[in-house]
Design an enzyme around this catalytic site. Structure first.
Site, short mmCIF file in Angstrom:
data_model
loop_
_atom_site.label_atom_id
_atom_site.label_comp_id
_atom_site.label_asym_id
_atom_site.label_seq_id
_atom_site.Cartn_x
_atom_site.Cartn_y
_atom_site.Cartn_z
N GLU A 236 0.57 -3.07 16.37
CA GLU A 236 -0.72 -3.02 17.10
C GLU A 236 -1.70 -4.04 16.54
O GLU A 236 -1.47 -4.58 15.46
CB GLU A 236 -1.33 -1.60 16.94
CG GLU A 236 -0.64 -0.54 17.75
CD GLU A 236 -0.79 0.84 17.10
OE1 GLU A 236 -1.19 1.77 17.79
OE2 GLU A 236 -0.50 0.95 15.89
N ASN B 31 2.82 -6.85 13.14
CA ASN B 31 2.31 -5.49 13.28
C ASN B 31 2.41 -5.02 14.72
O ASN B 31 2.11 -5.80 15.63
CB ASN B 31 0.85 -5.43 12.81
CG ASN B 31 0.46 -4.01 12.41
OD1 ASN B 31 1.05 -3.43 11.49
ND2 ASN B 31 -0.49 -3.44 13.12
N ASP C 48 6.40 4.63 -1.41
CA ASP C 48 7.76 5.15 -1.24
C ASP C 48 8.82 4.42 -2.06
O ASP C 48 10.00 4.79 -2.03
CB ASP C 48 8.14 5.13 0.26
CG ASP C 48 7.95 3.73 0.88
OD1 ASP C 48 7.56 3.65 2.05
OD2 ASP C 48 8.17 2.72 0.18
N GLN D 243 0.86 -1.20 0.00
CA GLN D 243 0.00 0.00 0.00
C GLN D 243 0.90 1.25 0.00
O GLN D 243 0.40 2.36 -0.09
CB GLN D 243 -0.88 0.03 1.25
CG GLN D 243 -1.78 -1.19 1.38
CD GLN D 243 -2.42 -1.25 2.75
OE1 GLN D 243 -3.49 -0.68 2.99
NE2 GLN D 243 -1.78 -1.95 3.68
N ASN D 244 2.19 1.03 0.15
CA ASN D 244 3.12 2.15 0.29
C ASN D 244 3.46 2.76 -1.07
O ASN D 244 3.40 2.07 -2.09
CB ASN D 244 4.41 1.69 0.99
CG ASN D 244 4.12 1.14 2.38
OD1 ASN D 244 3.07 1.43 2.96
ND2 ASN D 244 5.01 0.32 2.89
N CYS E 177 1.37 16.40 -15.00
CA CYS E 177 0.50 17.58 -15.11
C CYS E 177 -0.87 17.13 -15.61
O CYS E 177 -0.98 16.49 -16.66
CB CYS E 177 1.11 18.57 -16.11
SG CYS E 177 -0.01 19.93 -16.50
N HIS F 133 -1.45 1.48 -4.30
CA HIS F 133 -1.75 2.91 -4.19
C HIS F 133 -0.82 3.75 -5.03
O HIS F 133 -0.63 4.93 -4.76
CB HIS F 133 -1.69 3.34 -2.70
CG HIS F 133 -2.78 2.70 -1.87
ND1 HIS F 133 -2.73 2.63 -0.50
CD2 HIS F 133 -3.93 2.08 -2.22
CE1 HIS F 133 -3.81 2.01 -0.06
NE2 HIS F 133 -4.55 1.65 -1.08
N1 APR Z 1 6.83 -2.84 12.42
C1 APR Z 1 5.59 -3.36 12.24
N2 APR Z 1 4.45 -2.62 12.32
C2 APR Z 1 4.58 -1.31 12.60
C3 APR Z 1 5.84 -0.69 12.82
C4 APR Z 1 6.99 -1.52 12.72
N3 APR Z 1 8.23 -1.03 12.93
N4 APR Z 1 5.63 0.63 13.09
C5 APR Z 1 4.29 0.82 13.03
N5 APR Z 1 3.66 -0.33 12.75
C6 APR Z 1 2.23 -0.58 12.54
C7 APR Z 1 1.30 0.35 13.31
O1 APR Z 1 1.00 -0.22 14.58
C8 APR Z 1 0.07 0.41 12.40
O2 APR Z 1 -0.91 -0.55 12.77
O3 APR Z 1 1.99 -0.31 11.17
C9 APR Z 1 0.62 0.05 11.01
C10 APR Z 1 0.55 1.21 10.02
O4 APR Z 1 -0.81 1.49 9.80
P1 APR Z 1 -1.20 2.77 8.92
O5 APR Z 1 -0.40 3.94 9.36
O6 APR Z 1 -2.70 2.86 8.92
O7 APR Z 1 -0.68 2.40 7.45
P2 APR Z 1 -1.41 1.54 6.34
O8 APR Z 1 -2.14 0.39 6.95
O9 APR Z 1 -0.39 1.23 5.33
O10 APR Z 1 -2.46 2.60 5.73
C11 APR Z 1 -3.18 2.20 4.58
O11 APR Z 1 -4.11 4.42 4.41
O12 APR Z 1 -3.73 6.67 4.58
C12 APR Z 1 -3.89 5.64 3.69
O13 APR Z 1 -3.09 5.48 1.51
C13 APR Z 1 -2.67 5.46 2.85
O14 APR Z 1 -1.65 3.40 2.06
C14 APR Z 1 -2.16 4.07 3.21
C15 APR Z 1 -3.42 3.40 3.71
ZN ZN Z 2 1.26 21.00 -18.10
#
Ligand code: APR
Ligand code: ZN
Length: 252
Positions: A221, A219, A106, A103-104, A129, A121
């Site tokens: 959490e 994960n 980067d 979903q990243n 543009c 994503h």
């Molecule tokens: N290792 C494992 N898990 C981790 C770590 C780590 N070092 N650091 C954080 N986390 C966990 C957090 O606990 C959280 O549950 O990674 C999860 C990240 O969740 P989000 O920030 O919601 O990211 P994501 O699930 O990728 O979001 C999905 O939402 O905002 C949109 O388009 C954006 O692609 C993104 C989508």
């Molecule tokens: Zn242009």
């Protein structure tokens, strides 16, 4: 180290499965210095996603996105893959990972050596543009961003948009169907660093599960769908993936 049993089981699954896929979110990039969106200190605590990352707000005023990008995206320039990214790159190298569905936006999985990365994503490396279609690199646009907000195209248009999916936009057809296809075929899915709250991306592990795939969660959490997982590690990706890959390499 805790999770001894779970680690042993995970190593067995990786060495015995046929089609292994990783499904990743912002958490795997957290250890590269890119903040996650949710959870403690998440980006959406500081910015309103509707305002800074929705297509309607962008079209109303592209500065809504570019002000956020100047702060958030600037970190993408000199980030390196985390130990979790590198472990997944290694897993592919030793023939134990078919693909990464991410979903990243980067580009760090590619930097870590994975060659089949399905970006649900999109990504922010290419900026287009919307008026004339001209393409820019992130570097080009950030140079313009220093002079004006929002950055302008050579054609005079000010709707320079990255190839990332904004809220309110459909996911790109091809990556989504490829990811669903893999979810149906895989017999082991490693779900790493995602809160599993954003659909349709969060559907992918559920599809895998409904086709009998073994699911492993790494994960920090809990997620709303933790009961679908065979094994759960509530810890950092770097605590689990590198040592599991070490063990698997020692067995193969
Ligand atoms: N290792 C494992 N898990 C981790 C770590 C780590 N070092 N650091 C954080 N986390 C966990 C957090 O606990 C959280 O549950 O990674 C999860 C990240 O969740 P989000 O920030 O919601 O990211 P994501 O699930 O990728 O979001 C999905 O939402 O905002 C949109 O388009 C954006 O692609 C993104 C989508
Ligand atoms: Zn242009």
């Amino acid at each position: 180290m805790v999770y001894q049993q779970e680690m042993k089981r995970l190593v067995e699954l990786i060495t015995s499965s046929n089609t292994i896929v990783a499904f990743t979110g912002a958490g795997i990039s957290a250890e590269s210095g890119i903040p996650t969106f949710r959870g403690k200190g998440g980006v959406w605590e500081k910015y309103d996603p509707e305002k800074v990352a929705s297509i309607w707000s962008f079209l109303e005023n592209p500065a809504n996105y570019w002000e956020f990008a100047r702060d958030f995206e600037a970190r993408f320039f000199n980030v390196e893959p985390s130990p979790g990214h590198l472990a997944l790159g290694e897993l592919e190298k030793i023939g134990r990972l078919e693909a990464v569905i991410t979903q990243n936006v980067d580009g760090l999985h590619q930097k870590a050596g994975n060659t089949r990365v399905i970006e649900l994503h999109g990504n922010t490396a290419v900026i287009r543009c919307l008026d004339c279609g001209k393409e820019y690199t992130r570097e080009d646009v950030f140079e313009r961003l220093e002079i004006e907000l929002p950055p302008r195209c050579d054609c005079g248009g000010n709707k320079l948009k990255p190839d990332a999916v904004f809220f309110g936009e459909p996911l790109p057809e091809k990556p989504l169907s490829e990811a669903m296809d893999l979810a149906r075929k895989s017999d082991l899915m490693l779900v790493v660093g995602t809160s599993l709250v954003v659909y349709p991306a969060a559907e992918i592990p559920l599809i895998a599960r409904s086709h009998g795939c073994h699911l492993v969660l790494i994960n920090l959490e809990q997620t709303p769908v933790d009961d679908i997982f065979d094994i759960k590690f509530y810890t950092r990706a770097s605590e689990v993936l590198p040592s599991v890959v070490e063990e698997v390499r020692g067995i193969l």
